[in-house]
Design an enzyme around this catalytic site. Structure first.
Site, PDB file in Angstrom:
ATOM      1  N   ASP A  15       0.822  -1.220   0.000  1.00 26.19           N
ATOM      2  CA  ASP A  15       0.000   0.000   0.000  1.00 26.19           C
ATOM      3  C   ASP A  15       0.853   1.264   0.000  1.00 26.19           C
ATOM      4  O   ASP A  15       0.439   2.308   0.503  1.00 26.19           O
ATOM      5  CB  ASP A  15      -0.949   0.026   1.218  1.00 26.19           C
ATOM      6  CG  ASP A  15      -1.693  -1.281   1.386  1.00 26.19           C
ATOM      7  OD1 ASP A  15      -2.275  -1.728   0.389  1.00 26.19           O
ATOM      8  OD2 ASP A  15      -1.688  -1.849   2.498  1.00 26.19           O
ATOM      9  N   GLU A  16       2.036   1.181  -0.547  1.00 30.51           N
ATOM     10  CA  GLU A  16       2.955   2.332  -0.543  1.00 30.51           C
ATOM     11  C   GLU A  16       2.547   3.398  -1.550  1.00 30.51           C
ATOM     12  O   GLU A  16       3.067   4.518  -1.503  1.00 30.51           O
ATOM     13  CB  GLU A  16       4.387   1.878  -0.868  1.00 30.51           C
ATOM     14  CG  GLU A  16       5.018   0.935   0.145  1.00 30.51           C
ATOM     15  CD  GLU A  16       4.828  -0.523  -0.239  1.00 30.51           C
ATOM     16  OE1 GLU A  16       3.977  -0.794  -1.114  1.00 30.51           O
ATOM     17  OE2 GLU A  16       5.512  -1.389   0.338  1.00 30.51           O
ATOM     18  N   GLY A  42      -4.552  -3.997  -4.478  1.00 30.90           N
ATOM     19  CA  GLY A  42      -5.504  -2.956  -4.832  1.00 30.90           C
ATOM     20  C   GLY A  42      -4.753  -1.677  -5.098  1.00 30.90           C
ATOM     21  O   GLY A  42      -4.264  -1.038  -4.171  1.00 30.90           O
ATOM     22  N   HIS A  43      -4.575  -1.356  -6.348  1.00 32.12           N
ATOM     23  CA  HIS A  43      -3.854  -0.133  -6.690  1.00 32.12           C
ATOM     24  C   HIS A  43      -4.854   0.975  -6.988  1.00 32.12           C
ATOM     25  O   HIS A  43      -5.664   0.853  -7.892  1.00 32.12           O
ATOM     26  CB  HIS A  43      -2.951  -0.352  -7.913  1.00 32.12           C
ATOM     27  CG  HIS A  43      -1.817  -1.281  -7.626  1.00 32.12           C
ATOM     28  ND1 HIS A  43      -0.946  -1.715  -8.591  1.00 32.12           N
ATOM     29  CD2 HIS A  43      -1.410  -1.832  -6.487  1.00 32.12           C
ATOM     30  CE1 HIS A  43      -0.049  -2.512  -8.036  1.00 32.12           C
ATOM     31  NE2 HIS A  43      -0.311  -2.605  -6.760  1.00 32.12           N
ATOM     32  N   GLN A 223       1.690  -6.136  -3.634  1.00 32.38           N
ATOM     33  CA  GLN A 223       2.119  -6.316  -2.239  1.00 32.38           C
ATOM     34  C   GLN A 223       3.522  -5.709  -2.071  1.00 32.38           C
ATOM     35  O   GLN A 223       3.776  -4.682  -2.661  1.00 32.38           O
ATOM     36  CB  GLN A 223       2.060  -7.792  -1.804  1.00 32.38           C
ATOM     37  CG  GLN A 223       0.640  -8.340  -1.719  1.00 32.38           C
ATOM     38  CD  GLN A 223       0.177  -8.976  -3.002  1.00 32.38           C
ATOM     39  OE1 GLN A 223       0.924  -9.612  -3.686  1.00 32.38           O
ATOM     40  NE2 GLN A 223      -1.087  -8.814  -3.322  1.00 32.38           N
ATOM     41  N   THR A 300     -10.123  -4.263   0.778  1.00 33.04           N
ATOM     42  CA  THR A 300     -10.992  -4.785   1.829  1.00 33.04           C
ATOM     43  C   THR A 300     -11.579  -3.703   2.733  1.00 33.04           C
ATOM     44  O   THR A 300     -12.473  -3.988   3.514  1.00 33.04           O
ATOM     45  CB  THR A 300     -10.180  -5.733   2.750  1.00 33.04           C
ATOM     46  OG1 THR A 300      -9.099  -4.964   3.288  1.00 33.04           O
ATOM     47  CG2 THR A 300      -9.634  -6.921   1.997  1.00 33.04           C
TER      48      THR A 300
HETATM   49  P1  GDP Z   1      -0.562   0.493  -3.768  1.00 31.99           P
HETATM   50  O1  GDP Z   1      -1.244  -0.822  -3.645  1.00 31.99           O
HETATM   51  O2  GDP Z   1       0.865   0.428  -3.366  1.00 31.99           O
HETATM   52  O3  GDP Z   1      -0.771   1.119  -5.102  1.00 31.99           O
HETATM   53  O4  GDP Z   1      -1.225   1.446  -2.717  1.00 31.99           O
HETATM   54  P2  GDP Z   1      -2.787   1.748  -2.481  1.00 31.99           P
HETATM   55  O5  GDP Z   1      -3.419   2.166  -3.722  1.00 31.99           O
HETATM   56  O6  GDP Z   1      -3.408   0.656  -1.714  1.00 31.99           O
HETATM   57  O7  GDP Z   1      -2.689   2.940  -1.448  1.00 31.99           O
HETATM   58  C1  GDP Z   1      -2.093   4.092  -1.765  1.00 31.99           C
HETATM   59  C2  GDP Z   1      -3.093   5.213  -1.522  1.00 31.99           C
HETATM   60  O8  GDP Z   1      -2.375   6.377  -1.284  1.00 31.99           O
HETATM   61  C3  GDP Z   1      -3.983   5.502  -2.709  1.00 31.99           C
HETATM   62  O9  GDP Z   1      -5.253   5.888  -2.265  1.00 31.99           O
HETATM   63  C4  GDP Z   1      -3.279   6.661  -3.400  1.00 31.99           C
HETATM   64  O10 GDP Z   1      -4.157   7.494  -4.124  1.00 31.99           O
HETATM   65  C5  GDP Z   1      -2.717   7.377  -2.229  1.00 31.99           C
HETATM   66  N1  GDP Z   1      -1.493   8.119  -2.482  1.00 31.99           N
HETATM   67  C6  GDP Z   1      -0.436   7.762  -3.257  1.00 31.99           C
HETATM   68  N2  GDP Z   1       0.548   8.681  -3.169  1.00 31.99           N
HETATM   69  C7  GDP Z   1       0.088   9.631  -2.316  1.00 31.99           C
HETATM   70  C8  GDP Z   1       0.660  10.833  -1.782  1.00 31.99           C
HETATM   71  O11 GDP Z   1       1.789  11.195  -2.058  1.00 31.99           O
HETATM   72  N3  GDP Z   1      -0.097  11.525  -0.892  1.00 31.99           N
HETATM   73  C9  GDP Z   1      -1.341  11.145  -0.528  1.00 31.99           C
HETATM   74  N4  GDP Z   1      -1.992  11.886   0.352  1.00 31.99           N
HETATM   75  N5  GDP Z   1      -1.910  10.024  -1.003  1.00 31.99           N
HETATM   76  C10 GDP Z   1      -1.196   9.285  -1.869  1.00 31.99           C
END
Ligand code: GDP
Length: 435
Positions: A15-16, A42-43, A223, A300
């Protein structure tokens, strides 16, 4: 100079914000290829205010003309794939002609989800915290050499019927008093195979051809390293190799095809599910990070556990993956804190620990050694140039680079693709400029 293929993967517990980083880099690539995991990923990507959550299809699909590959290392729930394709279709995004599905990818069968739920229930207090989507059981069948692959759905029907019959009866033996009928399972996956047929291909060959034509590929991880089945916090991990080794096994490309590795790390730490998290915060501060970072699972909705940046974790990720650079995300979430802490090592019974331990008991007993730095009051949100960040935020980023040993080539200051700093002269700039 030839074009560079890069891997983009999670350097913490997932979730980075990999989705956002992959999405913003995609215009520089001809193809994006996913190498492991299932629809538990979930991206979340925001494009001009519209939210897209992608689980199986690489986020590159949001860019017209980009080829998107689902590799053999991914496990596919056909219904989840179709739901995603239908949703993209409703948003006017077509996949035909640019979605490639590996014929060697394994299928999640309808009852794998049920086995997942049962296995978690059986573990009781020791549960892993899986998403209960059948991903683990599908990988178990793969390693147990009884899995069903995409090519099996399109091949000999009698052989497939036999396989399904055997698998269903094995499942009936595991689940007490169960008498699941194999035929509906067979019919469902045959129909799924037919719908998938136009996209199914030898994905490794397709990638090799693209690369031989001088096209560049981004390898997309799901992940993250600390959830890797081999290198993560076992057993609280996912069932595949999320770290860089997964690129080769999960796509059928050689190591030399990977020209660079970009690790994505949040400016703090989160994790969903169970397992030790040394820098975990509780109370008001944890709530504040969770709310301002919207730390709830994209798949989830589960609240994520939140803590300070753990440099031991990111150093470990840098070693396992050979990170060339970091994309540091969510710096803006720390806006307004009077103080920000960085964990640089752990204190344990036996002394200090600077390397990430294999034994979870050791990790559970590890007490973070913190460096404290002043926070910043003016917002970083939406800032696009490093020099426009508040001085304390700049110092924080520079210190993270020192303690992890990796440069932050990209700094994300908001969820939109435009809310990004790309450091001048960084390795990422060189990758993107290479022609
Ligand atoms: P992933 O699975 O690594 O792609 O991560 P997720 O999508 O689960 O969670 C990342 C969340 O952080 C998403 O809702 C993005 O829109 C949000 N996000 C990504 N980069 C940033 C940022 O620099 N600042 C903020 N506030 N939100 C971000």
């Amino acid at each position: 100079m030839s074009k560079t293929n890069i891997a983009v993967l999670g350097a913490q517990w997932g979730d980075e914000g990999k989705g956002k980083i992959v999405d913003m880099l995609t215009p520089h690539f001809s193809a994006v290829a996913r190498y492991q995991g299932g629809h538990n990923a979930g991206h979340t990507v925001y494009v001009k205010g519209t939210k897209f959550v992608l689980h199986l299809i690489p986020s590159g699909i949001l860019h017209p003309g980009v080829t998107c590959v689902i590799g053999n290392g991914v496990v596919i729930d056909p219904q989840a794939l179709f739901a995603e394709i239908d949703e993209l279709g409703r948003a006017g995004i077509g996949v035909d002609g640019r979605l490639l599905v590996s014929e060697k990818a394994h299928i999640i069968l309808p009852y794998h989800r049920e086995l997942d739920v049962l296995s978690e229930a059986r573990r009781g207090e020791r549960k892993i915290g899986t998403t209960s989507r059948g991903i683990g059981p599908a990988y178990e069948d793969k390693i147990g050499r009884r899995g069903i692959r995409v090519c099996d759905l399109l091949g000999d029907r009698d052989a497939l019927a036999e396989e399904v019959r055997e698998n269903v009866s094995a499942r009936n033996r595991i689940i007490k008093d169960s008498t699941l009928d194999w035929k509906p399972v067979f019919d469902q996956i045959v129909a799924a195979g037919e719908r998938m047929r136009p996209w199914v291909t030898d994905a490794s060959l397709a990638l090799h051809r693209l690369m031989a034509d001088g096209k560049n590929v981004m390898f997309e991880g799901a992940q993250a390293t600390l959830l890797d089945i081999d290198h993560g916090t076992y057993p609280f991990v996912t069932s595949s190799n999320a770290s860089v080794g997964g690129v080769c096994t999960g796509l059928g490309v050689p190591p030399r095809a990977i020209g660079g590795v970009l690790g994505v790390a949040k400016a703090y730490t989160t994790r969903v599910g169970e397992g030790p998290l040394p820098t975990e915060l509780s109370g008001e501060l944890a709530d504040r990070l969770r709310e301002s970072g919207q730390e709830y699972g994209a798949s989830t909705g589960r609240p994520r556990r939140c803590g300070w940046f753990d440099a031991v974790v990111v150093r470990y990720s840098a070693r396992i993956n050979g990170l060339d650079a970091l994309a540091l995300t969510k710096l803006d979430v720390l806006d307004g804190l009077s103080e920000v802490l960085i964990c640089t090592g752990y204190r344990t019974n036996g002394g200090t620990l600077n390397e990430f331990p294999a034994d979870l008991r050791c990790l559970a007993g590890a007490e973070p050694i913190y460096e404290r730095m002043p926070g910043w009051s003016s917002p970083t949100r939406g800032v696009t140039r490093f020099e426009d960040l508040p001085e304390e935020a700049r110092r924080y980023v520079r210190r993270l680079e020192e303690v992890t040993g990796v440069d932050c080539a990209i700094i994300s200051t908001g969820s939109d693709r435009t809310e990004t700093i790309l450091e001048t002269g960084s390795v990422v700039e060189r990758w993107l400029a290479a022609r």
